[in-house]
Scaffold this active site. Structure first.
Site, PDB file in Angstrom:
ATOM      1  N   ARG A 144      39.862-100.435 -48.031  1.00 35.54           N
ATOM      2  CA  ARG A 144      38.858-101.471 -48.313  1.00 35.54           C
ATOM      3  C   ARG A 144      37.417-100.984 -48.234  1.00 35.54           C
ATOM      4  O   ARG A 144      36.504-101.809 -48.185  1.00 35.54           O
ATOM      5  CB  ARG A 144      39.078-102.679 -47.392  1.00 35.54           C
ATOM      6  N   THR A 267      46.709-106.564 -34.182  1.00 29.81           N
ATOM      7  CA  THR A 267      45.995-105.451 -34.812  1.00 29.81           C
ATOM      8  C   THR A 267      44.724-105.925 -35.522  1.00 29.81           C
ATOM      9  O   THR A 267      44.613-107.061 -35.952  1.00 29.81           O
ATOM     10  CB  THR A 267      46.899-104.727 -35.822  1.00 29.81           C
ATOM     11  N   ASN A 287      47.943-111.254 -36.200  1.00 27.56           N
ATOM     12  CA  ASN A 287      49.006-112.098 -35.686  1.00 27.56           C
ATOM     13  C   ASN A 287      49.748-111.436 -34.530  1.00 27.56           C
ATOM     14  O   ASN A 287      49.728-110.226 -34.355  1.00 27.56           O
ATOM     15  CB  ASN A 287      50.007-112.409 -36.804  1.00 27.56           C
ATOM     16  N   ASP A 331      51.849-116.306 -38.548  1.00 26.18           N
ATOM     17  CA  ASP A 331      51.250-115.151 -39.217  1.00 26.18           C
ATOM     18  C   ASP A 331      49.799-115.449 -39.596  1.00 26.18           C
ATOM     19  O   ASP A 331      49.352-115.134 -40.681  1.00 26.18           O
ATOM     20  CB  ASP A 331      52.072-114.782 -40.457  1.00 26.18           C
ATOM     21  N   LYS A 358      42.085-117.557 -41.845  1.00 26.11           N
ATOM     22  CA  LYS A 358      43.373-117.669 -42.516  1.00 26.11           C
ATOM     23  C   LYS A 358      44.061-118.997 -42.209  1.00 26.11           C
ATOM     24  O   LYS A 358      44.822-119.508 -43.016  1.00 26.11           O
ATOM     25  CB  LYS A 358      44.264-116.504 -42.070  1.00 26.11           C
ATOM     26  N   CYS A 659      58.588-103.880 -50.740  1.00 30.71           N
ATOM     27  CA  CYS A 659      57.858-102.995 -51.647  1.00 30.71           C
ATOM     28  C   CYS A 659      58.366-103.024 -53.083  1.00 30.71           C
ATOM     29  O   CYS A 659      57.615-102.706 -54.006  1.00 30.71           O
ATOM     30  CB  CYS A 659      57.918-101.553 -51.144  1.00 30.71           C
TER      31      CYS A 659
END
Length: 734
Positions: A144, A267, A287, A331, A358, A659
């Site tokens: 980012r 985190t 979370n 979450d 969020k 993924c």
């Protein structure tokens, strides 16, 4: 193939690595060191001719004082130049421009230096990350952004190393490893920040594995890369010493459910901010992990998960905190980017920090003390009916409890707003929020009767978007009974269950001033926002279009079709007397789990990751090459039983669908279209890492040989179905 395709459309990759929807209590704000208001200020240039910081300025406004491009002439904006970044993995960074040079980052933490007037490549820096690290990133190997100071460019590569790069030569000056335990699934995807004398970075990984890591931020000497301090966001396992005093207080909030077998997340994967006026770092935490943890039937606060924290930039000691989501089970991260501003609140001038969290609430706090000033829903919210301003705690509703039966919870795990930057215009006084107006069907998989009890990225929970592809019957075997779409629609008649909206929010009046729906039916993964003194707002969309609006009214002024999905926020700069607008384009990130939206104009094109630059009087944007899907090849012989194929679907959904998307264009390879040589090496690829240099890590610590054989049988069966449908279509066309 319907069952699988529905299953893999589930939101399996925690948006931007975690979420946050509950709020905390203003009264539980804690004070440690007082802010050092007398600290020397770091350089704090205003975004004008240059764009020297990730958010344009130290306040993180994503606002520019440039007005050559304005509401009277923006309709003539067109293509100036572009740079192909040579990947299709996804772009989330906003470039910097300093001294006529554009600096930016791409996947894995690659860094590019370009001539800002022409796009000519000056140098490229490869951090040489081992492809095995790709499995640690919940939302792919995106990055980012970079930071710049005094001729040095700073970036955090995906493997958690900090790199200080000479801005002229592109050579490393120093490299520091910020990861405390490489056996745990840490990754770094966020933009670094600079204080007056340090480089600061967090990390991600709370959604990976079984919740076996602790979040933290760390500071490193800006000149040498020497370690300075580290702040952990959750306490260590019971019985272990506290690394700093704040953790003793945090440990009291966990209750008897904390048994030390997991390290419980928190985190800091994005959203780091630095305020030179108070010399403090403000950051949000992710979370909890796993989500459903309580052993005593009581939801404990679990500090400092899903919290906003301010620490002294010199000592790393906490100034204050505010927990947005006590006892997070949804979450709901609090890592969305912050904006600092001077506002008049209740007749009093305040230096504030703002966040569109969020969890769906817009928070305004006093920057120096952390006092909660306001908390209001900026999107539809049903998990809480509000926030008690006296205590700061959310007023949780019955919709929030999905432990015994599925509930359609608003906002979804993707959040009412996620990492995509919002913008604050001091000219209009409005904050422009790329909002996600969507719920998700949250369920406890261990209690819901499906064949799955664990899902990588969601632990024993899952959040399923009730979008246009939502099919409870197709998902029932794997996830158990789910509510019918018609029943979900009754809560909001006439409003699409999944949509995205650009909202202009007045943080003083605490209300929406205008809004524009940007995608409906499926998530478009629309982009971040830029506002300018030209009374303009810029936002890219998932369909490949760049939109320009009147900042005061929201009236559309111009739409430019680029053919490339845009997730990142644009920026603007001026060089040689010309104002440019630039944005990085390319689908990926948490969208790695999903096919590129079929409604998107970008669907037909190769997912070319590009830097796109525009100017007044520019031309049409060159479109990427048309997408060419490989045909379904004849599958290998398959003698697997229906039971083995079903088990393979479960194992694929559990371990691989985070993924890989099957049967339709996506970011990673479609495993239902494998060539013979890959089929022949399938076990070696999954269990031995034969393709690790290409980013496909080994998974022998997660799946057994029997699991891999079941997954392979399932994929062969999917290829068989796809091949048969393809051949039937060919016959029908003749």
């Amino acid at each position: 193939m319907k069952t699988l395709r529905q299953a893999v459309l589930i939101l399996l990759a925690s948006a931007a690595m975690g979420g946050g929807t509950l709020m905390l209590n203003a009264c539980t704000s804690a004070r440690a060191d007082t802010p050092n208001t007398g600290a020397d200020r770091a350089a704090a240039p205003t975004a004008g001719a240059e764009w020297p910081l990730t958010g344009g300025d130290t306040a993180g406004t994503w606002y520019s004082a440039l007005a050559d491009i304005n509401e009277t002439n923006a309709a003539t904006l067109g293509y100036a130049w572009s740079y192909d970044m040579g990947t299709e993995r996804g772009q989330e960074a906003t470039p910097l421009v300093v001294g006529g040079v554009m600096y930016t980052s791409g996947v894995w933490g690659n860094v590019y230096a370009l001539d800002a007037a022409t796009g000519a490549l000056l140098w490229q820096y490869d951090p040489e990350v081992d492809g095995q690290w790709g499995r640690n990133a919940c939302c792919d190997v995106v990055n980012r952004g970079v930071a710049y100071r005094d001729g040095t460019v700073f970036v955090a590569s995906e493997d958690g190393r900090l790199h200080a790069i000479d801005a002229k030569t592109g050579k490393a000056r120093w490299i520091a490893d910020t990861i405390i335990n490489h056996k745990q699934p840490y990754a770094s995807t966020g933009a670094v920040i600079l204080t007056k004398d340090a480089v600061v970075i967090g990390n991600a990984g709370a959604d990976i594995g079984d919740g076996d890591l602790r979040g933290y931020i760390s500071a490193w000497d800006i000149k040498t890369g020497a370690f300075k301090w580290r702040f952990f966001t959750v306490p260590p396992a019971p019985g272990q010493p506290f690394e700093h005093p704040e953790l003793a207080m945090a440990a009291k909030s966990w209750g008897p459910n904390r048994d030390g077998r997991t390290q419980n997340g928190g985190t800091v994967w994005d959203g780091l901010s630095y305020d030179p006026e108070t010399d403090q770092i403000v950051f949000g935490t992710g979370n909890a992990s796993p989500y459903l943890r309580s052993a005593d039937g009581v939801r404990h606060d679990d500090l400092f998960n899903a919290s906003i924290i301010a620490v002294n930039a010199q000592s790393g000691r906490m100034n204050w905190y505010y927990q947005t989501t006590p006892g997070d089970e949804w979450d709901y991260d609090a890592v969305q980017k912050f904006v600092f501003a001077n506002l008049t609140i209740a007749g009093q001038p305040r230096r504030v920090v703002m966040q569109a969290c969020k969890n769906g609430f817009f928070y305004t706090l006093d920057l120096k003390t952390g006092k909660l000033l306001s908390a209001d829903p900026f999107t539809y919210v049903n998990w809480a009916k509000g926030v008690d301003l006296a205590t700061g705690r959310p007023l949780v509703t019955e919709h929030a409890d999905y432990s015994k039966s599925p509930k359609n919870v608003y906002p979804s795990w993707a959040g009412g707003h996620t990492w995509n930057p919002m913008s604050f215009s001091p000219q209009t006084g409005l904050v422009y929020i790329p909002a996600i107006d969507a719920g998700n069907v949250l369920l406890n998989m261990k209690a819901n009767g499906g064949s799955l009890t664990h899902l990588e990225g969601f632990f024993s929970s899952d959040g399923i978007f009730p979008d246009d592809l939502y099919d409870p019957a197709a998902l029932k075997r794997v996830f158990g009974p789910l509510p019918a779409k018609d029943d979900l629609q009754k809560e909001r008649p006439g409003v699409k269950l999944v949509r995205e909206v650009l909202r202009a929010w007045d943080p003083v009046a605490r209300k929406v001033v205008w809004e524009r729906v940007t995608s409906q039916g499926v998530r478009g993964y629309d982009g971040g926002v830029l506002s300018t003194a030209g009374n303009l707002v810029f936002q890219g969309r998932g369909d490949g279009s760049l939109w320009i609006y009147n900042a005061r009214t929201g009236a559309p002024i111009k739409t430019i079709q680029t053919g490339s999905h845009i997730m990142a926020a644009p920026m603007t700069y001026k060089i040689g007397g010309v104002q440019y607008v630039a944005v990085q384009a390319g689908y990926g990130g948490s969208g790695i789990t999903f096919p590129i939206p079929p409604s998107s104009a970008a669907y037909a094109n190769r997912n070319a990751n590009r830097i796109l630059v525009f100017k007044l009087g520019g031309s049409a944007v060159p479109m990427p090459d048309k997408r060419e899907l490989p045909p379904y090849l004849p599958p290998p012989p398959l003698k697997a039983s229906p039971a083995l194929i079903a088990r393979g679907e479960d194992k694929f959904t559990e371990n691989c669908s985070r993924c890989h998307v099957l049967g339709t264009p996506g970011v990673t390879p479609d495993l239902s279209r494998l060539p013979p040589e890959v089929h022949a090496s399938f076990n070696d690829i999954v269990l031995k890492g034969a393709l690790a240099p290409m980013g496909m890590a080994r998974f022998d610590d997660v799946v057994t040989k029997a699991d891999v054989e079941a997954i392979h049988a399932y994929l062969i069966d999917q290829q068989r179905q796809g091949y048969q449908a393809q051949q039937s279509a060919k016959k029908a066309s003749h």
